[in-house]
Design an enzyme around this catalytic site. Structure first.
Site, PDB file in Angstrom:
ATOM      1  N   ILE A 100       0.818  -1.214   0.000  1.00  0.00           N
ATOM      2  CA  ILE A 100       0.000   0.000   0.000  1.00  0.00           C
ATOM      3  C   ILE A 100       0.855   1.269   0.000  1.00  0.00           C
ATOM      4  O   ILE A 100       0.344   2.378   0.048  1.00  0.00           O
ATOM      5  CB  ILE A 100      -0.971   0.040   1.202  1.00  0.00           C
ATOM      6  CG1 ILE A 100      -0.209  -0.161   2.512  1.00  0.00           C
ATOM      7  CG2 ILE A 100      -2.071  -0.980   1.051  1.00  0.00           C
ATOM      8  CD1 ILE A 100      -1.055   0.109   3.738  1.00  0.00           C
ATOM      9  N   GLY A 101       2.157   1.108  -0.025  1.00  0.00           N
ATOM     10  CA  GLY A 101       2.985   2.309  -0.056  1.00  0.00           C
ATOM     11  C   GLY A 101       4.454   1.958   0.030  1.00  0.00           C
ATOM     12  O   GLY A 101       4.826   0.895   0.526  1.00  0.00           O
TER      13      GLY A 101
ATOM     14  N   GLY B  48       8.094   3.573   1.308  1.00  0.00           N
ATOM     15  CA  GLY B  48       8.683   4.683   2.054  1.00  0.00           C
ATOM     16  C   GLY B  48      10.178   4.730   1.878  1.00  0.00           C
ATOM     17  O   GLY B  48      10.730   4.041   1.013  1.00  0.00           O
ATOM     18  N   GLY B  49      10.822   5.550   2.664  1.00  0.00           N
ATOM     19  CA  GLY B  49      12.251   5.764   2.563  1.00  0.00           C
ATOM     20  C   GLY B  49      13.063   4.486   2.647  1.00  0.00           C
ATOM     21  O   GLY B  49      13.968   4.275   1.844  1.00  0.00           O
TER      22      GLY B  49
ATOM     23  N   GLY C  83      11.536   1.209   3.258  1.00  0.00           N
ATOM     24  CA  GLY C  83      10.792  -0.034   3.218  1.00  0.00           C
ATOM     25  C   GLY C  83       9.478   0.125   2.483  1.00  0.00           C
ATOM     26  O   GLY C  83       9.036   1.232   2.199  1.00  0.00           O
TER      27      GLY C  83
ATOM     28  N   VAL D 153       5.337  -0.885   2.500  1.00  0.00           N
ATOM     29  CA  VAL D 153       4.332  -1.194   3.511  1.00  0.00           C
ATOM     30  C   VAL D 153       3.235  -2.054   2.897  1.00  0.00           C
ATOM     31  O   VAL D 153       2.735  -1.752   1.813  1.00  0.00           O
ATOM     32  CB  VAL D 153       3.748   0.097   4.102  1.00  0.00           C
ATOM     33  CG1 VAL D 153       2.752  -0.232   5.202  1.00  0.00           C
ATOM     34  CG2 VAL D 153       4.851   0.977   4.648  1.00  0.00           C
TER      35      VAL D 153
ATOM     36  N   ASP E 276      11.856  13.509  12.092  1.00  0.00           N
ATOM     37  CA  ASP E 276      11.281  13.472  10.747  1.00  0.00           C
ATOM     38  C   ASP E 276       9.760  13.574  10.830  1.00  0.00           C
ATOM     39  O   ASP E 276       9.048  12.762  10.243  1.00  0.00           O
ATOM     40  CB  ASP E 276      11.720  12.195  10.027  1.00  0.00           C
ATOM     41  CG  ASP E 276      11.371  12.238   8.545  1.00  0.00           C
ATOM     42  OD1 ASP E 276      11.051  13.336   8.043  1.00  0.00           O
ATOM     43  OD2 ASP E 276      11.408  11.173   7.902  1.00  0.00           O
TER      44      ASP E 276
END
Ligand SMILES: *[C@@H]1O[C@H](CO)[C@@H](O)[C@H](O)[C@H]1NC(C)=O
Ligand SMILES: *[C@@H]1O[C@H](CO)[C@@H](O)[C@H](O)[C@H]1NC(C)=O
Ligand SMILES: *[C@@H]1O[C@H](CO)[C@@H](O)[C@H](O)[C@H]1NC(C)=O
Ligand SMILES: *[C@@H]1O[C@H](CO)[C@@H](O)[C@H](O)[C@H]1NC(C)=O
Ligand SMILES: *[C@@H]1O[C@H](CO)[C@@H](O)[C@H](O)[C@H]1NC(C)=O
Ligand SMILES: *[C@@H]1O[C@H](CO)[C@@H](O)[C@H](O)[C@H]1NC(C)=O
Length: 940
Positions: free
Chosen positions: A653-654, A656-657, A659, A661, A773
């Protein structure tokens, strides 16, 4: 035909039924007729409202065409099934209840004559404006009228007094002015009258004494003048009387003693004079008495001295007198006692220790003498104890150390002497300790190795001697430290350089010597320093506050030097050096450099080797799952691999920096989010993984994402979290439909949740956690729009033992400006990012342009209105909500200060978010951005 033939019976029965039907019809037609008039009146009012999407969808059922076959009413066009409307058995409207419905508009098109049966009109917490129409007097059956928390203005119409059946009248939190109608006494059924927080003037009408059923009268926070009428004593049922924050004069009428049911009496902040009446607690029910900031004189009346029902008693800021050991008894329920700024004398007795529920005791600024009774240590619920500015003598009893919940202890400006017991120095919850201006001696009582919450430590003007204990460097929250005017000697401990939140620092008038440690350059929040009248020498540390200190702050020392216009430049060692010496020096420096490069290089290689040696161990799999998913880690691991079909992209579903998800459901029907680390990404990914697991196994807070477990393996490492239905803030704000549903109240709640989480990380975790962050990408929302901070891959801890320097980690547009030139980590970088996210939440888009225009051309921003930068996809906030949005915007701007030391701490932010809102200085739609941006920085 026989007179009673069955036929005839049937016919007469027919006639009977016909009669009944006609009767029913007649009965109904009048009420049904009325009902349809009511429907027309409601729709007419609805059509006059300013429509926004929320109102539109809320009042969809208010429609004359709607036919509802399931409705049990006979006729179409009755409003009985409409939202917010209730009818009686005859189909006539009795209840109109539209609380907190975001309604906007006036009541001028509301036909009050159309509702002959109305009992309840409840429009609490909307954005209705204009005056209250005088026709409201036509609602002759009304018992409950709630117009509170709107934007109504103008007078209270005197016709409201025609509502003689009215039992509850709520008008507070509007902008009403003018007088309370003199005929208010006609409201003979009134039980509750709230009109506080308006701008009412005039005096309290004498006829108010006729309201014999009134139990609750609240007129506080207005501009009501004149004296309190004697007739108030006729209000036999009164239990709550609030007249505070007005302009009342004269004395409290003696008739107040007739109020036998009175429980709470609030008169503070008026211009009342005279003596406190003797009979004020005759009923023995009085729990709350607040009369502070008036001009009362005389002593405490007997009935109060014996008033054992008292819970809260505050009479600060008057001219009351009397011997404190005689005026007060033991109050078993007492919670709050403020006698400060009066003229009480006498000694404190052990009685105060027998108030088991006492949380706040303030007797400062009186003429109290004698010693501090050790029995005070028995009032174990005390949070705040202020006995400053009195004439106390003797030792500070060690028993005060038993007050484990105490967070403010002020004993300054007395004549206390001798050593401070060690027990005082280890009170871990203390935030303010003020012992200034006494005759205390011995060494400074701070030897705690623990993380402490102390913010303000003032030991000024005593006789403390010896060295400054290095443990003061452990007080990592400290903001103000004043040790001036004592007999301290020796050198300054290097550890003080760790006080990175310290803002003011005063060491003047002691006997301190040596050089100022260079670690003091780390005092990055310092704005004011005073080291005058000591024996210091050597260079000033490279710290802004020192380099900009005034002459007064540095004078009378032995030999300070440095880059400060008020003192001499430090001498460059020797001037007539021969070239050969220079050569030698250069040579040796280069040799040293080369040598050190070699050493560092070797170390680096070794370190790398060590890392590689570590590698094989990593291939072993560590699987840790917490209770929520059951203890058998191996099994959960297999299940996750199976449920995601070995991390198939269709569950992703996404990304990221570090990894991707995945969303997946476990056999327990639990939906979880799994973040799988990118393979072979090297040390950075591994570090992120480690910091995330170490922070999230430690940090438990409702606004921080819950980690269920993780699996660590050379090729396949992943983390398992609770799944957040709402997605990230970034997604919601960029989606037109979802942003429109993301109402102001929800947005305010998200900001508060976020602030709570950061407050927890910075001030309640020890060592503190810095996220580094925070961005809209990393704030996730659950299905109830509750914020949860995620992605702790860049997080680090502020270990008081070490100063943190780490490479940049963060998201551009959200990271603090100082990160461009320093690698030093402190919690103010999170505060900055919080400011950006908060502005983005209320603006609906990233505030980058606004921030840069404020910085580059502040003049252009002078007239820009805050209402124009708020998210235009929502209708502008009103009433209380508008106040909160303004307050949040003000906080956000403070967090965006360029220099970290001017940004508030999360503690200040959270305090501000939770303080009840004062009214706005100007109408909401006139407030400019400049006004909020320039709002003074707060003191805590
Ligand atoms: C009600 O019906 C009439 C005629 O069918 C129509 O013109 C009108 O727009 C309708 N009103 C509403 C509020 O739906
Ligand atoms: C009709 O009325 C019933 C009960 O009053 C209500 O539950 C239902 O939602 C209504 N239906 C419509 C289409 O308004
Ligand atoms: C009518 O109004 C009162 C007062 O607001 C409320 O408590 C009550 O629930 C309402 N009754 C109905 C049937 O909605
Ligand atoms: C208000 O309602 C009453 C009764 O339904 C009606 O007689 C009157 O004409 C209405 N007034 C207005 C201004 O619509
Ligand atoms: C003290 O406070 C507790 C908790 O608020 C309460 O239950 C108790 O009744 C109080 N004690 C007295 C004597 O009022
Ligand atoms: C001294 O201060 C001035 C202005 O504050 C600065 O420009 C200069 O570089 C400083 N010199 C040293 C040696 O730090």
């Amino acid at each position: 035909m026989a007179p009673w033939s069955p036929n005839l019976v049937v016919r007469s029965l027919d006639l009977f039924f016909l009669f009944i039907i006609i009767l029913l019809f007649l009965l109904c037609s009048s009420s049904c007729f009325a009902a349809s008039g009511e429907a027309v009146a409601l729709v007419k009012w609805k059509d006059s409202l300013d429509m926004n999407p929320t109102t539109h969808s809320l009042l969809r059922s208010w429609n004359l065409n709607s036919t509802n076959s399931t409705s049990h009413h006979l006729y179409n066009n009755t409003p009985c099934s409409w939202v917010g409307i209730t009818c009686n058995d005859f189909g006539s409207v009795i209840n109109i209840t539209l609380e907190s419905s975001n309604l906007k508009g006036t009541l001028h098109n509301f036909n009050f004559s159309s509702f002959p049966s109305l009992l309840t009109l409840d429009l609490f917490d909307n954005s209705l404006y204009g005056s209250i129409p005088s026709h409201i007097g036509n609602l002759s059956t009304l018992t409950y009228l709630a117009l509170d928390s709107n934007n109504f203005s103008g007078d209270i119409p005197s016709q409201i007094c025609l509502l003689t059946n009215l039992r509850f009248l709520w008008l507070e939190s509007n902008y009403l002015h003018g007088f309370i109608p003199p005929q208010v006494g006609m409201l003979a059924s009134l039980e509750l009258f709230y009109a506080h927080s308006n701008s009412l003037s005039g005096s309290i009408p004498v006829s108010i004494g006729n309201l014999s059923k009134l139990t609750d009268l609240e007129l506080g926070l207005n501009k009501i003048a004149g004296s309190i009428p004697n007739e108030i004593g006729h209000l036999k049922s009164l239990t709550f009387l609030y007249l505070n924050d007005n302009q009342l004069i004269g004395s409290i009428p003696l008739s107040i003693g007739q109020l036998k049911s009175l429980i709470e009496l609030s008169l503070h902040d008026n211009y009342l004079t005279g003596y406190l009446p003797d009979n004020i607690c005759l009923s023995g029910k009085l729990r709350w008495f607040a009369a502070g900031f008036n001009s009362f004189k005389g002593s405490i009346p007997k009935s109060i001295a014996n008033c054992s029902s008292l819970l809260r008693f505050s009479i600060e800021g008057n001219q009351l007198t009397g011997n404190i050991s005689e005026e007060f008894r033991i109050y078993p329920s007492l919670d709050y006692m403020d006698l400060s700024n009066n003229k009480f004398f006498g000694e404190l007795t052990g009685n105060w220790g027998q108030c088991p529920n006492l949380t706040m005791l303030n007797i400062s600024n009186n003429k109290i003498s004698g010693r501090l009774p050790p029995e005070l240590g028995k009032a174990t619920q005390l949070r705040k104890l202020d006995l400053s500015s009195n004439r106390l003598v003797g030792k500070i009893p060690k028993e005060l150390g038993q007050l484990k919940l105490l967070y403010i202890l002020k004993l300054n400006n007395n004549s206390l002497s001798s050593n401070v017991p060690a027990e005082i120095g280890i009170m871990l919850d203390l935030e303010t300790l003020d012992l200034a201006a006494n005759q205390l001696s011995g060494s400074i009582p701070m030897h705690s190795e623990h993380c402490s919450k102390l913010l303000h430590l003032n030991l000024r003007d005593n006789k403390f001697s010896g060295h400054i204990p290095f443990q003061i460097g452990n007080l990592h929250s400290l903001e103000n430290l004043d040790l001036s005017m004592n007999l301290l000697s020796g050198e300054l401990p290097l550890e003080l350089g760790r006080l990175d939140k310290l803002e003011t620092f005063n060491l003047s008038h002691n006997n301190l010597s040596g050089t100022i440690p260079s670690t003091f350059k780390e005092l990055i929040s310092l704005t004011s320093v005073d080291i005058s009248y000591n024996q210091f020498d050597g260079p000033l540390p490279n710290n802004k506050a020192f380099l900009e200190a005034t002459l007064e702050a540095l004078e009378d020392n032995k030999g300070l030097c440095g880059n400060n216009t008020n003192i001499k430049i430090c001498p460059i060692p020797k001037e007539n050096i021969s070239k050969s010496i220079i050569f030698l020096v250069t040579m040796s420096i280069s040799c040293a450099l080369i040598l050190s490069f070699v050493v560092v290089g070797v170390l680096f290689v070794c370190k790398n080797r060590e890392r590689h040696m570590d590698e094989p161990r990593q291939t072993e799999m560590t699987v840790t799952f917490f209770e929520a998913l059951g203890h058998n880690g191996k099994k959960v691991h297999e299940e996750i691999v199976k449920a995601t079909e070995n991390f198939s992209s269709k569950y992703c579903i996404g990304v990221g920096g570090y990894g991707s998800v995945y969303k997946t459901m476990l056999s327990t029907a639990q939906v979880v989010a799994v973040k799988k680390l990118h393979e072979n990404e090297g040390a950075a990914t591994k570090e992120a993984f480690e910091s995330e697991t170490s922070v999230l196994t430690r940090a438990r807070h409702r606004n921080i994402i819950k980690l269920y477990g993780f699996c660590s393996h050379a090729r396949q490492s992943y983390l398992v979290y609770e799944f957040m239905e709402g997605g990230s803030l970034e997604k919601i704000l960029s989606n037109e439909v979802r942003a429109a549903e993301f109402a102001w109240t929800k947005r305010i709640n998200v900001v508060k949740g976020l602030a709570n989480a950061i407050l927890y990380m910075h001030h309640e975790c020890c060592p503190a956690i810095i996220h580094r962050d925070i961005s809209t990408k990393n704030v996730l929302l659950d299905d109830e729009y509750e914020a949860h901070i995620s992605d702790f891959g860049a997080a680090t801890t502020l270990d008081p033992e070490s100063l943190s320097w780490t490479p940049f980690a963060g998201t551009f547009g959200y990271s603090a400006p100082e990160l461009a030139y320093t690698m030093e980590v402190n919690e103010k970088i999170d505060v900055y990012s919080f400011g950006v996210v908060t502005l983005e939440v209320i603006m609906g888009k990233h505030p980058g342009d606004l921030i840069s225009s404020l910085l580059l051309s502040p003049l252009l921003a002078v007239d820009a209105l805050i209402k124009d930068v708020l998210d235009q996809r929502l209708s502008p906030p009103r009433g209380r909500i508008a106040h909160q949005v303004i307050s949040i915007a003000e906080i956000a701007f403070a967090c965006l200060q360029q220099s970290p030391q001017f940004r508030p701490t999360m503690k200040q932010v959270s305090r501000k978010l939770s303080t009840p809102l004062e009214s706005l200085s100007e109408p909401f739609h006139m407030i400019t951005i400049k006004q909020l941006f320039d709002s003074p920085t707060w003191t805590s």
